[in-house]
Design a protein around this motif. Structure first.
Motif, PDB file in Angstrom:
ATOM      1  N   TYR A 129     101.347  39.259  31.551  1.00  0.00           N
ATOM      2  CA  TYR A 129     100.505  38.397  32.646  1.00  0.00           C
ATOM      3  C   TYR A 129     101.503  37.793  33.828  1.00  0.00           C
ATOM      4  CZ  TYR A 129      96.691  39.535  29.819  1.00  0.00           C
ATOM      5  OH  TYR A 129      95.530  40.162  29.178  1.00  0.00           O
ATOM      6  N   THR A 130     102.643  38.379  33.805  1.00  0.00           N
ATOM      7  CA  THR A 130     103.414  37.762  34.820  1.00  0.00           C
ATOM      8  C   THR A 130     103.070  38.098  36.018  1.00  0.00           C
ATOM      9  OG1 THR A 130     105.451  37.914  33.139  1.00  0.00           O
ATOM     10  CG2 THR A 130     106.068  37.463  35.466  1.00  0.00           C
ATOM     11  N   MET A 131     103.089  37.402  37.031  1.00  0.00           N
ATOM     12  CA  MET A 131     102.740  37.676  38.449  1.00  0.00           C
ATOM     13  C   MET A 131     103.965  37.870  39.280  1.00  0.00           C
ATOM     14  SD  MET A 131      99.863  36.163  40.606  1.00  0.00           S
ATOM     15  CE  MET A 131      98.464  36.491  39.650  1.00  0.00           C
ATOM     16  N   ILE A 132     104.268  39.141  39.730  1.00  0.00           N
ATOM     17  CA  ILE A 132     105.645  39.364  40.544  1.00  0.00           C
ATOM     18  C   ILE A 132     105.319  39.532  41.837  1.00  0.00           C
ATOM     19  CG2 ILE A 132     107.317  41.002  40.791  1.00  0.00           C
ATOM     20  CD1 ILE A 132     107.585  39.758  37.985  1.00  0.00           C
ATOM     21  N   GLY A 133     106.216  38.938  42.600  1.00  0.00           N
ATOM     22  CA  GLY A 133     106.093  38.949  44.058  1.00  0.00           C
ATOM     23  C   GLY A 133     105.985  37.818  45.054  1.00  0.00           C
ATOM     24  N   PRO A 162      90.565  45.124  46.139  1.00  0.00           N
ATOM     25  CA  PRO A 162      90.423  46.564  45.720  1.00  0.00           C
ATOM     26  C   PRO A 162      91.040  46.730  44.479  1.00  0.00           C
ATOM     27  CG  PRO A 162      91.789  46.392  47.798  1.00  0.00           C
ATOM     28  CD  PRO A 162      91.515  44.869  47.212  1.00  0.00           C
ATOM     29  N   ASN A 163      90.418  47.919  43.818  1.00  0.00           N
ATOM     30  CA  ASN A 163      91.098  48.229  42.348  1.00  0.00           C
ATOM     31  C   ASN A 163      92.314  48.172  42.310  1.00  0.00           C
ATOM     32  OD1 ASN A 163      88.546  48.682  41.175  1.00  0.00           O
ATOM     33  ND2 ASN A 163      88.619  51.104  41.887  1.00  0.00           N
ATOM     34  N   GLY A 164      92.913  47.637  41.099  1.00  0.00           N
ATOM     35  CA  GLY A 164      94.290  47.481  40.637  1.00  0.00           C
ATOM     36  C   GLY A 164      95.045  46.603  41.401  1.00  0.00           C
ATOM     37  N   THR A 165      94.567  45.660  42.007  1.00  0.00           N
ATOM     38  CA  THR A 165      95.429  44.630  42.826  1.00  0.00           C
ATOM     39  C   THR A 165      95.893  43.578  42.048  1.00  0.00           C
ATOM     40  OG1 THR A 165      93.374  43.715  43.724  1.00  0.00           O
ATOM     41  CG2 THR A 165      94.709  45.061  45.234  1.00  0.00           C
ATOM     42  N   GLY A 166      95.281  43.395  41.067  1.00  0.00           N
ATOM     43  CA  GLY A 166      95.563  42.125  39.934  1.00  0.00           C
ATOM     44  C   GLY A 166      94.613  41.153  40.178  1.00  0.00           C
ATOM     45  N   LYS A 167      93.282  41.583  40.158  1.00  0.00           N
ATOM     46  CA  LYS A 167      92.175  40.352  39.951  1.00  0.00           C
ATOM     47  C   LYS A 167      92.210  39.805  38.508  1.00  0.00           C
ATOM     48  CE  LYS A 167      89.369  43.147  41.725  1.00  0.00           C
ATOM     49  NZ  LYS A 167      89.861  44.438  41.766  1.00  0.00           N
ATOM     50  N   GLU A 168      92.111  40.711  37.700  1.00  0.00           N
ATOM     51  CA  GLU A 168      92.294  40.351  36.276  1.00  0.00           C
ATOM     52  C   GLU A 168      93.611  39.325  35.936  1.00  0.00           C
ATOM     53  OE1 GLU A 168      92.111  43.569  33.162  1.00  0.00           O
ATOM     54  OE2 GLU A 168      92.839  41.913  31.732  1.00  0.00           O
ATOM     55  N   LEU A 169      94.657  39.634  36.520  1.00  0.00           N
ATOM     56  CA  LEU A 169      95.919  38.756  36.114  1.00  0.00           C
ATOM     57  C   LEU A 169      95.508  37.488  36.932  1.00  0.00           C
ATOM     58  CD1 LEU A 169      98.483  39.847  35.162  1.00  0.00           C
ATOM     59  CD2 LEU A 169      99.201  39.878  37.619  1.00  0.00           C
ATOM     60  N   VAL A 170      94.736  37.485  38.064  1.00  0.00           N
ATOM     61  CA  VAL A 170      94.604  36.078  38.901  1.00  0.00           C
ATOM     62  C   VAL A 170      93.504  35.175  37.968  1.00  0.00           C
ATOM     63  CG1 VAL A 170      93.278  34.950  40.757  1.00  0.00           C
ATOM     64  CG2 VAL A 170      94.935  36.999  41.297  1.00  0.00           C
ATOM     65  N   ASN A 198      97.028  50.819  44.605  1.00  0.00           N
ATOM     66  CA  ASN A 198      97.478  49.454  44.397  1.00  0.00           C
ATOM     67  C   ASN A 198      98.454  49.437  43.191  1.00  0.00           C
ATOM     68  OD1 ASN A 198      96.421  48.061  46.800  1.00  0.00           O
ATOM     69  ND2 ASN A 198      94.436  48.726  45.543  1.00  0.00           N
ATOM     70  N   ILE A 199      98.756  48.264  42.548  1.00  0.00           N
ATOM     71  CA  ILE A 199      99.760  48.104  41.653  1.00  0.00           C
ATOM     72  C   ILE A 199      99.513  48.899  40.637  1.00  0.00           C
ATOM     73  CG2 ILE A 199     100.725  46.193  40.190  1.00  0.00           C
ATOM     74  CD1 ILE A 199     100.233  44.275  42.858  1.00  0.00           C
ATOM     75  N   ARG A 200      98.408  48.982  40.059  1.00  0.00           N
ATOM     76  CA  ARG A 200      98.133  50.084  38.861  1.00  0.00           C
ATOM     77  C   ARG A 200      98.747  51.348  39.009  1.00  0.00           C
ATOM     78  NH1 ARG A 200      92.791  49.610  37.920  1.00  0.00           N
ATOM     79  NH2 ARG A 200      93.093  47.872  36.480  1.00  0.00           N
ATOM     80  N   GLU A 201      98.478  51.976  40.302  1.00  0.00           N
ATOM     81  CA  GLU A 201      99.268  53.074  40.654  1.00  0.00           C
ATOM     82  C   GLU A 201     100.618  53.000  40.716  1.00  0.00           C
ATOM     83  OE1 GLU A 201      98.085  54.733  44.570  1.00  0.00           O
ATOM     84  OE2 GLU A 201      98.718  56.743  44.282  1.00  0.00           O
TER      85      GLU A 201
HETATM   86  N1  LIG Z   1     101.760  40.614  41.147  1.00  0.00           N
HETATM   87  C1  LIG Z   1     101.752  41.584  39.912  1.00  0.00           C
HETATM   88  N2  LIG Z   1     102.744  41.570  39.196  1.00  0.00           N
HETATM   89  C2  LIG Z   1     102.793  42.298  37.804  1.00  0.00           C
HETATM   90  N3  LIG Z   1     102.146  42.958  37.477  1.00  0.00           N
HETATM   91  C3  LIG Z   1     100.903  43.058  38.250  1.00  0.00           C
HETATM   92  C4  LIG Z   1     100.644  42.312  39.304  1.00  0.00           C
HETATM   93  N4  LIG Z   1      99.356  42.615  40.033  1.00  0.00           N
HETATM   94  C5  LIG Z   1      98.767  43.746  39.100  1.00  0.00           C
HETATM   95  N5  LIG Z   1      99.700  43.738  38.113  1.00  0.00           N
HETATM   96  C6  LIG Z   1      99.430  44.817  37.031  1.00  0.00           C
HETATM   97  O1  LIG Z   1      98.841  45.953  37.480  1.00  0.00           O
HETATM   98  C7  LIG Z   1      97.667  46.242  36.756  1.00  0.00           C
HETATM   99  C8  LIG Z   1      96.363  46.214  37.232  1.00  0.00           C
HETATM  100  O2  LIG Z   1      96.044  44.869  37.544  1.00  0.00           O
HETATM  101  P1  LIG Z   1      94.646  44.200  37.177  1.00  0.00           P
HETATM  102  O3  LIG Z   1      93.760  44.973  35.941  1.00  0.00           O
HETATM  103  O4  LIG Z   1      94.821  42.550  36.955  1.00  0.00           O
HETATM  104  O5  LIG Z   1      94.076  44.497  38.571  1.00  0.00           O
HETATM  105  P2  LIG Z   1      92.251  44.279  38.880  1.00  0.00           P
HETATM  106  O6  LIG Z   1      92.282  44.107  40.280  1.00  0.00           O
HETATM  107  O7  LIG Z   1      91.725  43.561  37.944  1.00  0.00           O
HETATM  108  O8  LIG Z   1      91.725  46.041  38.747  1.00  0.00           O
HETATM  109  P3  LIG Z   1      90.386  46.501  38.642  1.00  0.00           P
HETATM  110  O9  LIG Z   1      89.620  46.052  39.835  1.00  0.00           O
HETATM  111  O10 LIG Z   1      90.602  48.031  38.593  1.00  0.00           O
HETATM  112  O11 LIG Z   1      89.743  45.745  37.574  1.00  0.00           O
HETATM  113  C9  LIG Z   1      97.877  45.687  35.521  1.00  0.00           C
HETATM  114  O12 LIG Z   1      98.796  46.160  34.670  1.00  0.00           O
HETATM  115  C10 LIG Z   1      98.461  44.424  35.767  1.00  0.00           C
HETATM  116  O13 LIG Z   1      99.251  43.589  34.983  1.00  0.00           O
END
Ligand SMILES: Nc1ncnc2c1ncn2[C@@H]1O[C@H](COP(=O)(O)OP(=O)(O)OP(=O)(O)O)[C@@H](O)[C@H]1O
Length: 394
Positions: free
Chosen positions: A146-150, A177-185, A364-367
């Motif tokens: 769950y490290t948030m990089i950037g 949008p999808n894969g931007t890290g919302k779950e991480l937040v 996004n980041i997932r891609e």
């Molecule tokens: N800032 C970040 N630093 C490192 N990894 C990140 C970062 N943001 C997202 N990720 C990684 O990118 C992937 C997608 O993140 P996450 O599932 O949180 O996105 P999401 O916005 O919730 O996606 P969805 O809308 O599809 O549910 C995960 O593997 C997550 O760990």
């Protein structure tokens, strides 16, 4: 195999104890020491499970041996042998960490029983320690996940918002949008909040069929519908004291939205098929990639629920809006893949980083993470601009 050390200055007693123990179990390895000094030396050089030690001995008595050995190896089990008149010292040894004591001359059954129980106790203690270690390592791994990089201004703003809202109980709607890290937040908000000792319960509202979502969120009682074979607790109840994260809330059916609204208004939930109401103390975080304003206009999302959820809104920007974060993200994923997936440790040269910045990251980041994995598998070392051109087609 268990290793036992007998420390006793009378050779006759040592011999008797040793032969009793060796006859009892061939898996016991029994060693001996004729006084406390030799005993301590042997304890330092060997991994014993159990020490059977006399109390009264010349040079170093049993209590001293016990205290010194426990400092050296706190998991070691001690059974003291007390002669006539030193029961008080034996009791004192229990306070200092000995497992038990036996009176001289030891009764055969009692001796064997005590030895068995002490050895069981030792193996429980050791497996408990191993489990704790494993747990610590798992936690480390999870927190790395769950490290948030950037450190782009866009992501820094998100991090600042997280810090500000985490310590409050305010509901937060996370958009992006999808894969931007919302779950991480959501994870970071929970981890930085005072609720972090309690669970963060995640519900993917899009993945649960509409007819089951109510029971998933609020639980059900046995027999309330076909398939409800026993009572089940809902996610709200499971999150009591902690946080519930309603992911993909924009995909929730209108009837489930009405129930969630009631839960948020009243702080109470009713399991499906039950009259009873359960008080819950839950912080609610929600996320969606949908434009909820548009969903409201088109009658698919309740406006009253929107206002309940959106006390604070955090907008997570798409990767195309923070391309400066790409090199750090790439290095982070590359390290993660080589450490945890056993991929060959490869680096990315500067031109490869630049080429990755040129790409349109709709996923996004997932891609980006998937692309890094692909390049780590297929690319040369270091990974070059040519590798990016060859393996990342858009
Ligand atoms: N800032 C970040 N630093 C490192 N990894 C990140 C970062 N943001 C997202 N990720 C990684 O990118 C992937 C997608 O993140 P996450 O599932 O949180 O996105 P999401 O916005 O919730 O996606 P969805 O809308 O599809 O549910 C995960 O593997 C997550 O760990």
């Amino acid at each position: 195999m268990s290793k036992i050390l007998i420390i006793e200055d009378e050779q006759a007693i040592r011999n008797v104890l040793k032969s009793i123990l060796m006859d009892e179990d061939p898996k016991w390895v029994v060693d001996e020491a004729e006084n406390g000094l030799v005993g301590i030396e042997k304890i330092k050089q060997n991994e014993y499970d159990l020490v059977i030690s006399d109390i009264k001995m010349p040079m170093k008595d049993g209590t001293e041996v016990l205290v010194e050995a426990m400092e050296y190896n706190p998991e070691l089990q001690f059974v003291m042998i007390s002669g006539h008149g030193d029961i008080e010292i034996a009791v004192d040894c229990l306070k200092k960490g000995a497992f038990d004591f036996l009176s001289k001359p030891p009764d055969l059954n009692r001796l064997l029983n005590t030895v068995r129980i002490a050895l069981d106790h030792k193996s429980l203690k050791s497996s408990n320690k191993a489990l704790k270690k494993e747990n610590k390592e798992l936690k480390k791994k999870v927190s790395k996940k769950y490290t948030m990089i950037g450190d782009s201004p866009e992501l820094t703003q998100v991090k600042t918002m997280i810090e500000k809202v985490a310590t409050t109980d305010a509901r937060v709607l996370i958009l992006g949008p999808n894969g931007t890290g919302k779950e991480l937040v959501a994870h970071h908000i929970h981890e930085q909040s005072t609720r972090n000792k309690k669970p963060l319960v995640e519900v993917n509202c899009a993945a649960i069929p509409a007819e089951l979502i109510e029971s998933e969120l609020f639980g059900h009682v046995k027999g309330s519908f076909t398939g409800a074979v026993k009572d089940k607790q809902g996610k709200f109840e499971l999150a009591d004291g902690g946080t519930i994260f309603l992911d993909e809330i924009g995909d929730m059916s209108l009837s489930a939205q009405a129930k969630v609204l009631r839960a948020l208004q009243e702080g109470k939930v009713s399991p499906v098929g039950s009259e009873k109401e359960i008080n819950v103390n839950v912080r609610v975080l929600a996320a969606t990639n949908k434009d909820l304003r548009k969903e409201i206009d088109e009658g698919r999302f309740r406006e009253d629920l929107y206002h309940r959820l959106a006390v604070i809104i955090i907008n997570v920007p798409g990767l195309n809006d923070r391309k400066d974060d790409i090199p750090a993200l790439v290095n982070h994923f590359a390290e993660d893949f080589s450490l945890n997936l056993g991929l060959e440790n490869k680096s990315f040269d500067d031109k490869a980083h630049e080429a990755l910045k040129e790409i349109d990251w709709t996923g996004n980041i997932r891609e980006l993470r998937n692309v890094v994995e692909r390049l780590m598998i297929l690319g040369a070392n270091p990974i070059s601009e040519e590798d990016v051109k060859m393996y990342v087609k858009k």
